[in-house]
Design a protein around this motif. Sequence first.
Motif, short mmCIF file in Angstrom:
data_model
loop_
_atom_site.label_atom_id
_atom_site.label_comp_id
_atom_site.label_asym_id
_atom_site.label_seq_id
_atom_site.Cartn_x
_atom_site.Cartn_y
_atom_site.Cartn_z
N TRP A 198 -2.27 -7.40 0.69
CA TRP A 198 -1.58 -6.11 0.79
C TRP A 198 -0.62 -6.12 1.97
O TRP A 198 -0.94 -6.66 3.03
CB TRP A 198 -2.57 -4.97 0.99
N ASN B 16 0.86 -1.18 0.00
CA ASN B 16 0.00 0.00 0.00
C ASN B 16 0.90 1.23 0.00
O ASN B 16 1.42 1.63 1.04
CB ASN B 16 -0.91 -0.01 1.23
N HIS C 195 0.82 -3.48 4.50
CA HIS C 195 0.52 -2.10 4.90
C HIS C 195 1.63 -1.44 5.69
O HIS C 195 1.58 -0.23 5.93
CB HIS C 195 -0.77 -2.07 5.72
N GLU D 236 -0.03 4.27 -1.03
CA GLU D 236 -0.81 5.50 -0.93
C GLU D 236 -0.82 6.00 0.51
O GLU D 236 -0.66 5.23 1.46
CB GLU D 236 -2.24 5.25 -1.40
N HIS D 237 -1.01 7.30 0.65
CA HIS D 237 -1.13 7.87 2.00
C HIS D 237 -2.57 7.68 2.48
O HIS D 237 -3.27 8.64 2.82
CB HIS D 237 -0.74 9.34 1.99
N THR D 238 -2.98 6.43 2.49
CA THR D 238 -4.34 6.08 2.91
C THR D 238 -4.24 5.06 4.04
O THR D 238 -3.68 3.98 3.86
CB THR D 238 -5.14 5.46 1.74
N ALA D 239 -4.77 5.42 5.19
CA ALA D 239 -4.66 4.53 6.36
C ALA D 239 -5.48 3.27 6.14
O ALA D 239 -6.53 3.28 5.49
CB ALA D 239 -5.14 5.26 7.60
N VAL D 240 -4.99 2.17 6.70
CA VAL D 240 -5.69 0.90 6.60
C VAL D 240 -6.96 0.97 7.45
O VAL D 240 -6.99 1.59 8.52
CB VAL D 240 -4.78 -0.26 7.06
N SER D 241 -8.02 0.36 6.96
CA SER D 241 -9.28 0.35 7.69
C SER D 241 -9.13 -0.37 9.03
O SER D 241 -8.46 -1.41 9.11
CB SER D 241 -10.36 -0.33 6.86
N GLY E 219 -5.31 5.87 12.70
CA GLY E 219 -4.85 6.25 11.38
C GLY E 219 -3.38 6.62 11.48
O GLY E 219 -2.67 6.17 12.39
#
Length: 240
Positions: free
Chosen positions: A207, A118, A209, A120-125, A157
Amino acid sequence: MIITRDEAFKTVCELRTPINASQYNIGTGMFVSSPTGNNQIRGWIVTASHVARKTTDLSQIIIATPEGKSESLQLSMFGSISNWKHHKIADISVFPVCFTEENMKFMEKRFFPYDHFNLEHTAVSRDFELTAIGFPHGLGTEGSFSPFTFRSYASSGFVTLNRADTNTLSDFFCLENPSVGGYSGCPVFDLGYSTNGVMQIRKERTWCHGIMHGTMSDNTGGKIAMVTPSFYLKDLIEAK
């Protein structure tokens, strides 16, 4: 592509550096492959910087044989120790693997694909089950190769905290459960599947993370694991 736990075990290795005749610095690394764009593959060993910086010419990596036994190899078989690349901010380092006739026979089906991180600067759910795979206190490499796993969920996050090794700021996300010494540098996966009784839930792919940093604790006795987000890996592998 979904990678099972058994397949993920083959991508990790124990990094063992002798301190004296009976003591070692222990950490976990993982093999990562990245395409070069001309039908060739680059290989990397990825771990935490505080593990990588303690390696020496005497360091060993312990991997799984096809028969499931432990195989100990010199890290120097894969390149010079000076080749480590350390991130300037985050606790993550990469070691470019120099492929030779000597080491190629150990490398088959061992690399986790770079496009499964992963980035992207997107936190894992916080609803996704995460699996860390490593070698707490060096366990799992005596005789049979059997890395330890623990499952947890993200408890945050991205948060900016002081690194435990340098006391400098970096971004992390935290897990509900604490880590253990030896897990440092291990991958934290969303394997992409889970089984509940006879029902199995599958996603598009596995993925990774993040990479385990360590455990944060205080005087109340509470502990949570700190994970370096995998987007930092992009700065090292894609650097010109």
